[in-house]
Each structure stands twice: as C-alpha cells, then as structure tokens.
Motif scaffolding. Structure first.
Motif, PDB file in Angstrom:
ATOM      1  N   GLY A  54       0.811  -1.218   0.000  1.00 19.90           N
ATOM      2  CA  GLY A  54       0.000   0.000   0.000  1.00 19.90           C
ATOM      3  C   GLY A  54       0.835   1.254   0.000  1.00 19.90           C
ATOM      4  N   VAL A  55       1.975   1.223   0.729  1.00 20.84           N
ATOM      5  CA  VAL A  55       2.887   2.379   0.753  1.00 20.84           C
ATOM      6  C   VAL A  55       3.430   2.655  -0.643  1.00 20.84           C
ATOM      7  CG1 VAL A  55       5.045   3.293   1.694  1.00 20.84           C
ATOM      8  CG2 VAL A  55       3.531   1.925   3.145  1.00 20.84           C
ATOM      9  N   LEU A  56       3.910   1.611  -1.303  1.00 21.79           N
ATOM     10  CA  LEU A  56       4.470   1.781  -2.645  1.00 21.79           C
ATOM     11  C   LEU A  56       3.388   2.151  -3.650  1.00 21.79           C
ATOM     12  CD1 LEU A  56       7.022  -1.177  -2.713  1.00 21.79           C
ATOM     13  CD2 LEU A  56       7.531   1.261  -2.592  1.00 21.79           C
ATOM     14  N   ALA A  57       2.168   1.622  -3.462  1.00 23.96           N
ATOM     15  CA  ALA A  57       1.062   1.989  -4.356  1.00 23.96           C
ATOM     16  C   ALA A  57       0.760   3.481  -4.244  1.00 23.96           C
ATOM     17  CB  ALA A  57      -0.180   1.162  -4.034  1.00 23.96           C
ATOM     18  N   ALA A  58       0.810   4.010  -3.013  1.00 23.24           N
ATOM     19  CA  ALA A  58       0.584   5.444  -2.831  1.00 23.24           C
ATOM     20  C   ALA A  58       1.645   6.259  -3.557  1.00 23.24           C
ATOM     21  CB  ALA A  58       0.590   5.785  -1.335  1.00 23.24           C
ATOM     22  N   THR A  59       2.904   5.814  -3.477  1.00 23.72           N
ATOM     23  CA  THR A  59       3.987   6.490  -4.199  1.00 23.72           C
ATOM     24  C   THR A  59       3.749   6.447  -5.699  1.00 23.72           C
ATOM     25  OG1 THR A  59       5.543   5.850  -2.462  1.00 23.72           O
ATOM     26  CG2 THR A  59       6.476   6.540  -4.557  1.00 23.72           C
ATOM     27  N   ALA A  60       3.299   5.281  -6.186  1.00 20.50           N
ATOM     28  CA  ALA A  60       3.026   5.144  -7.619  1.00 20.50           C
ATOM     29  C   ALA A  60       1.892   6.062  -8.057  1.00 20.50           C
ATOM     30  CB  ALA A  60       2.680   3.686  -7.946  1.00 20.50           C
ATOM     31  N   TYR A  61       0.843   6.200  -7.222  1.00 17.51           N
ATOM     32  CA  TYR A  61      -0.273   7.078  -7.573  1.00 17.51           C
ATOM     33  C   TYR A  61       0.179   8.530  -7.684  1.00 17.51           C
ATOM     34  CZ  TYR A  61      -3.495   3.233  -6.527  1.00 17.51           C
ATOM     35  OH  TYR A  61      -4.178   2.050  -6.527  1.00 17.51           O
ATOM     36  N   LEU A  62       1.070   8.950  -6.785  1.00 13.24           N
ATOM     37  CA  LEU A  62       1.589  10.316  -6.854  1.00 13.24           C
ATOM     38  C   LEU A  62       2.381  10.526  -8.143  1.00 13.24           C
ATOM     39  CD1 LEU A  62       2.737  10.828  -3.149  1.00 13.24           C
ATOM     40  CD2 LEU A  62       0.695  11.754  -4.267  1.00 13.24           C
ATOM     41  N   GLN A  63       3.103   9.504  -8.564  1.00 14.53           N
ATOM     42  CA  GLN A  63       3.855   9.602  -9.820  1.00 14.53           C
ATOM     43  C   GLN A  63       2.918   9.602 -11.024  1.00 14.53           C
ATOM     44  OE1 GLN A  63       6.325   6.226  -8.980  1.00 14.53           O
ATOM     45  NE2 GLN A  63       8.070   7.465  -8.378  1.00 14.53           N
ATOM     46  N   VAL A  64       1.804   8.874 -10.911  1.00 14.49           N
ATOM     47  CA  VAL A  64       0.793   8.912 -11.965  1.00 14.49           C
ATOM     48  C   VAL A  64       0.223  10.325 -12.085  1.00 14.49           C
ATOM     49  CG1 VAL A  64      -1.513   8.129 -12.618  1.00 14.49           C
ATOM     50  CG2 VAL A  64       0.189   6.469 -11.870  1.00 14.49           C
ATOM     51  N   THR A  65       0.013  10.970 -10.931  1.00 12.31           N
ATOM     52  CA  THR A  65      -0.476  12.351 -10.936  1.00 12.31           C
ATOM     53  C   THR A  65       0.492  13.266 -11.687  1.00 12.31           C
ATOM     54  OG1 THR A  65      -1.544  12.026  -8.788  1.00 12.31           O
ATOM     55  CG2 THR A  65      -1.142  14.299  -9.475  1.00 12.31           C
ATOM     56  N   ALA A  66       1.785  13.102 -11.416  1.00 13.43           N
ATOM     57  CA  ALA A  66       2.791  13.922 -12.082  1.00 13.43           C
ATOM     58  C   ALA A  66       2.801  13.661 -13.587  1.00 13.43           C
ATOM     59  CB  ALA A  66       4.165  13.648 -11.486  1.00 13.43           C
ATOM     60  N   LEU A  67       2.661  12.405 -13.982  1.00 14.75           N
ATOM     61  CA  LEU A  67       2.616  12.067 -15.412  1.00 14.75           C
ATOM     62  C   LEU A  67       1.380  12.664 -16.072  1.00 14.75           C
ATOM     63  CD1 LEU A  67       3.827   8.365 -15.242  1.00 14.75           C
ATOM     64  CD2 LEU A  67       4.911  10.186 -16.578  1.00 14.75           C
ATOM     65  N   GLY A  68       0.256  12.637 -15.375  1.00 13.87           N
ATOM     66  CA  GLY A  68      -0.958  13.236 -15.929  1.00 13.87           C
ATOM     67  C   GLY A  68      -0.797  14.732 -16.142  1.00 13.87           C
ATOM     68  N   ARG A  69      -0.155  15.386 -15.197  1.00 11.89           N
ATOM     69  CA  ARG A  69       0.067  16.828 -15.332  1.00 11.89           C
ATOM     70  C   ARG A  69       1.078  17.139 -16.423  1.00 11.89           C
ATOM     71  NH1 ARG A  69       0.343  17.955  -8.786  1.00 11.89           N
ATOM     72  NH2 ARG A  69      -1.925  17.961  -8.451  1.00 11.89           N
ATOM     73  N   ALA A  70       1.927  16.156 -16.753  1.00 13.23           N
ATOM     74  CA  ALA A  70       2.895  16.327 -17.842  1.00 13.23           C
ATOM     75  C   ALA A  70       2.249  16.073 -19.203  1.00 13.23           C
ATOM     76  CB  ALA A  70       4.081  15.389 -17.641  1.00 13.23           C
ATOM     77  N   GLY A  71       0.973  15.723 -19.211  1.00 14.90           N
ATOM     78  CA  GLY A  71       0.250  15.537 -20.458  1.00 14.90           C
ATOM     79  C   GLY A  71       0.242  14.125 -21.003  1.00 14.90           C
ATOM     80  N   GLU A  72       0.684  13.155 -20.208  1.00 19.31           N
ATOM     81  CA  GLU A  72       0.718  11.771 -20.669  1.00 19.31           C
ATOM     82  C   GLU A  72      -0.677  11.147 -20.586  1.00 19.31           C
ATOM     83  OE1 GLU A  72       4.038   9.804 -21.672  1.00 19.31           O
ATOM     84  OE2 GLU A  72       3.533  11.811 -22.346  1.00 19.31           O
ATOM     85  N   PRO A  73      -1.161  10.521 -21.665  1.00 18.56           N
ATOM     86  CA  PRO A  73      -2.464   9.861 -21.625  1.00 18.56           C
ATOM     87  C   PRO A  73      -2.426   8.606 -20.761  1.00 18.56           C
ATOM     88  CG  PRO A  73      -1.369   9.421 -23.710  1.00 18.56           C
ATOM     89  CD  PRO A  73      -0.515  10.429 -22.992  1.00 18.56           C
ATOM     90  N   VAL A  74      -3.574   8.220 -20.246  1.00 16.67           N
ATOM     91  CA  VAL A  74      -3.638   7.084 -19.328  1.00 16.67           C
ATOM     92  C   VAL A  74      -3.158   5.802 -19.993  1.00 16.67           C
ATOM     93  CG1 VAL A  74      -5.192   5.620 -17.988  1.00 16.67           C
ATOM     94  CG2 VAL A  74      -5.458   8.100 -17.927  1.00 16.67           C
ATOM     95  N   TYR A  75      -3.538   5.564 -21.265  1.00 19.63           N
ATOM     96  CA  TYR A  75      -3.158   4.313 -21.910  1.00 19.63           C
ATOM     97  C   TYR A  75      -1.642   4.175 -21.995  1.00 19.63           C
ATOM     98  CZ  TYR A  75      -2.070   6.711 -26.347  1.00 19.63           C
ATOM     99  OH  TYR A  75      -1.521   7.514 -27.306  1.00 19.63           O
ATOM    100  N   ARG A  76      -0.942   5.314 -22.163  1.00 23.33           N
ATOM    101  CA  ARG A  76       0.518   5.263 -22.249  1.00 23.33           C
ATOM    102  C   ARG A  76       1.130   4.973 -20.875  1.00 23.33           C
ATOM    103  NH1 ARG A  76       2.810  10.531 -24.604  1.00 23.33           N
ATOM    104  NH2 ARG A  76       1.540   9.888 -26.397  1.00 23.33           N
ATOM    105  N   ILE A  77       0.548   5.573 -19.834  1.00 19.36           N
ATOM    106  CA  ILE A  77       1.034   5.332 -18.472  1.00 19.36           C
ATOM    107  C   ILE A  77       0.880   3.857 -18.112  1.00 19.36           C
ATOM    108  CG2 ILE A  77       0.677   5.863 -16.038  1.00 19.36           C
ATOM    109  CD1 ILE A  77      -0.326   8.635 -16.900  1.00 19.36           C
ATOM    110  N   VAL A  78      -0.294   3.305 -18.403  1.00 17.42           N
ATOM    111  CA  VAL A  78      -0.557   1.901 -18.068  1.00 17.42           C
ATOM    112  C   VAL A  78       0.287   0.973 -18.933  1.00 17.42           C
ATOM    113  CG1 VAL A  78      -2.324   0.118 -17.893  1.00 17.42           C
ATOM    114  CG2 VAL A  78      -2.888   2.474 -17.305  1.00 17.42           C
ATOM    115  N   PHE A  79       0.529   1.358 -20.198  1.00 19.88           N
ATOM    116  CA  PHE A  79       1.346   0.528 -21.084  1.00 19.88           C
ATOM    117  C   PHE A  79       2.758   0.376 -20.529  1.00 19.88           C
ATOM    118  CE2 PHE A  79       4.560   0.391 -24.466  1.00 19.88           C
ATOM    119  CZ  PHE A  79       4.248  -0.823 -25.055  1.00 19.88           C
ATOM    120  N   TYR A  80       3.391   1.487 -20.165  1.00 22.51           N
ATOM    121  CA  TYR A  80       4.763   1.410 -19.669  1.00 22.51           C
ATOM    122  C   TYR A  80       4.830   0.734 -18.309  1.00 22.51           C
ATOM    123  CZ  TYR A  80       6.580   4.091 -23.556  1.00 22.51           C
ATOM    124  OH  TYR A  80       6.949   4.490 -24.822  1.00 22.51           O
TER     125      TYR A  80
END
Length: 300
Positions: free
Chosen positions: A158-184
């Motif tokens: 759960g701790v690492l999942a929270a860290t990953a979610y914060l990084q997903v937030t940063a990727l979203g703000r950088a303009g990355e689409p969800v499908y690309r985030i999930v693909f990588y």
C-alpha cells in the motif's frame, strides 16, 4: 463500456479486480510471484499496444525517466500485493493494499510539515490514525497464525502503491495519456518480473492447462478493470467512485469465505471498516485541498 454509467463501471471494475485476486491466489500455488507479475505485464502490454493502435495514439513519450520510476514503484507494489494475496486471507490482502489512500494523506501531512506552507488539517490526521487503528485490528489476529510478516508485506504494498499514484499524478500533469502510463507500467512489470524469475531459477514449465488459463485471466481481468476504472473516473464523481472502489474488499471477503474457507474475525472486519472509512475520509479531505488529484488511479 461507453454506455455504462460511472457507478456501474466502478462496481464492475471492483468485481473484476477481486476476481483477478482469486486467480492470483490460485496461480500462486503453481508459480512464483515474479512469474505472475511477468505474465500479467505481458498480457497488459499487448492489450494496451492494440488499444493505442486502434485509437491512433502513439507510445512514444517525452518523459521516459518519469515512466521508469513510476513503473519501478508500481511493479514493486504489485509484486508485494500478489505475494500477500498468496499468503493471507483474500480480504485482508486486498484491504492492506487499499491503505494507499491513507498513506497518501500521511504524505500530504508530512509535506505540509516539512515545507511549513500550510497548517496541518486535524481531520486529516484523524483519518490517518483511524486507518492505523484498522491495521492494528487486522494484523492482531494474524500474529497468532504466524502471518505477521505477510501482513507487513501487504502493508508495504500500500505504501508503494501510494507512491506510484503520486507519480501517476505527475505524469498526468505532464500531459501523458492514461493508456501510455498503463502501457509502460505493464512493460515494466513484464521486464522486472522476467529478470527476477530468471534470477531465481527461471520460468516454470506449464504442466497443466489450468496454469496458463489462470495467468491469462490475471492479465485480462486486470487490464479490463483498469480501463473500466479509468473511464469511470473520467466521467463520474471522484468521491462516489472512491466509495464504490472499496466494494473490492467486500467481493474479496465473499470470495475468500466461499472458495478458500478464510476465517475472518470480528476484529479483522472492524479493522476493514475503519480502513474504508479512513480512506474515504482522506479522499474527501484531499479533494478539497489545493493539491487536488486530477488523475485516475490505476492498479498500483
């Protein structure tokens, strides 16, 4: 999928994630955790590649380093979660992984204290404390079963999942689409799972047809559930979606009781309720802060 409402999509996604956890638990009897992570990532990468091609999108990214670190944290969280699923009652493993919302609230509190930019919200502190009381109630019965280590592994997921979610937030703000985030993320799981599996003795041979079917089910269920959840957060209300997401714990509780004869004590049930209430409270309070999460959560 497009005709379903956001609540319907969230209920289905929660059910599919719980069903995936059943397949993970069954597959854990035949394969190591690293192998399951590898096959889950491989199936997800293939599906997302086909989705990107169909939508006319591109997988080329201007921020490869951000994807790398998001994948590392997300894959580690996924691996620890799969390990916990294989060694704990299903509902317990699911609940400990869902502590990610509480950890994110704790990160927010820590950031406010360190930066000194805002006053710490006492209500947010209360939600975090409630979550940890829930953890204590859940792990108390497992001590008697010599499963404390497995419980701590689930908590760390759960701790690492929270860290990953914060990084997903940063990727979203950088303009990355969800499908690309999930693909990588899927590619990262495939590579890290393969390297770990090879280092620990190689991939297992498929001696029965049940094994490959379970591995395929893990990948397909996880990917479809992610897409449904992504769609729901795109068109629905975040708090409603977060509330319905916790149905995954209820589904896992039923699966565990019916399929694996999991014995859940009243203390564990009370702890699950505390964690759900804490997670919902943290989500509500976090949505009212200046650091509003504008992205959709994905699996780890």
């Amino acid at each position: 999928m497009g005709r379903l409402s956001a609540p319907a999509l969230m209920v289905l996604a929660s059910f599919l994630f719980a069903t995936m956890s059943v397949c993970v638990k069954l597959a854990s009897e035949l394969y190591d955790t690293a192998e399951i992570v590898f096959y889950r990532g491989m199936v997800g990468a293939v599906v997302l590649f086909l989705v990107a091609r169909r939508q006319g999108g591109t997988l080329r990214t201007p921020v490869p380093a951000m994807h790398f670190w998001r994948s590392v944290s997300g894959v580690l969280a996924l691996g620890l979660w799969f390990y916990a699923i294989g060694n704990l009652p299903l509902a317990t493993a699911m609940t400990l992984n869902y502590m990610s919302s509480v950890w994110m609230a704790l990160f927010l509190i820590g950031g406010a204290v360190m930066l000194g930019t805002s006053k710490v919200d006492g209500r947010l502190v209360a939600t975090v404390l409630l979550g940890f009381i829930g953890v204590a109630l859940i792990l108390r019965p497992t001590i008697e079963q010599n499963q404390l280590w497995h419980g701590l592994i689930g908590l760390m997921s759960g701790v690492l999942a929270a860290t990953a979610y914060l990084q997903v937030t940063a990727l979203g703000r950088a303009g990355e689409p969800v499908y690309r985030i999930v693909f990588y993320f899927s590619v990262g799981g495939m590579l890290l799972g393969l390297v770990t599996a090879l280092a620990s003795g190689g991939l297992s041979t498929h001696t029965t047809w049940q094994g490959p079917v379970l591995l395929l089910a893990v990948g397909v269920l996880a990917t479809v559930a992610q897409m449904m959840m992504t769609r729901a957060y795109g068109v629905g209300r975040p708090l409603v979606n977060a509330s319905l997401q916790y149905l995954g714990i209820a589904f896992s509780f039923l699966y565990g009781a019916l399929l694996f004869n999991d014995k859940i004590t009243w203390m564990a049930v009370l702890g699950m309720c505390f964690i759900v209430a804490s997670g919902l409270g943290a989500t509500l309070l976090r949505s009212r802060t200046a650091f509003k999460d504008t992205t959709t959560p994905t699996e780890s």
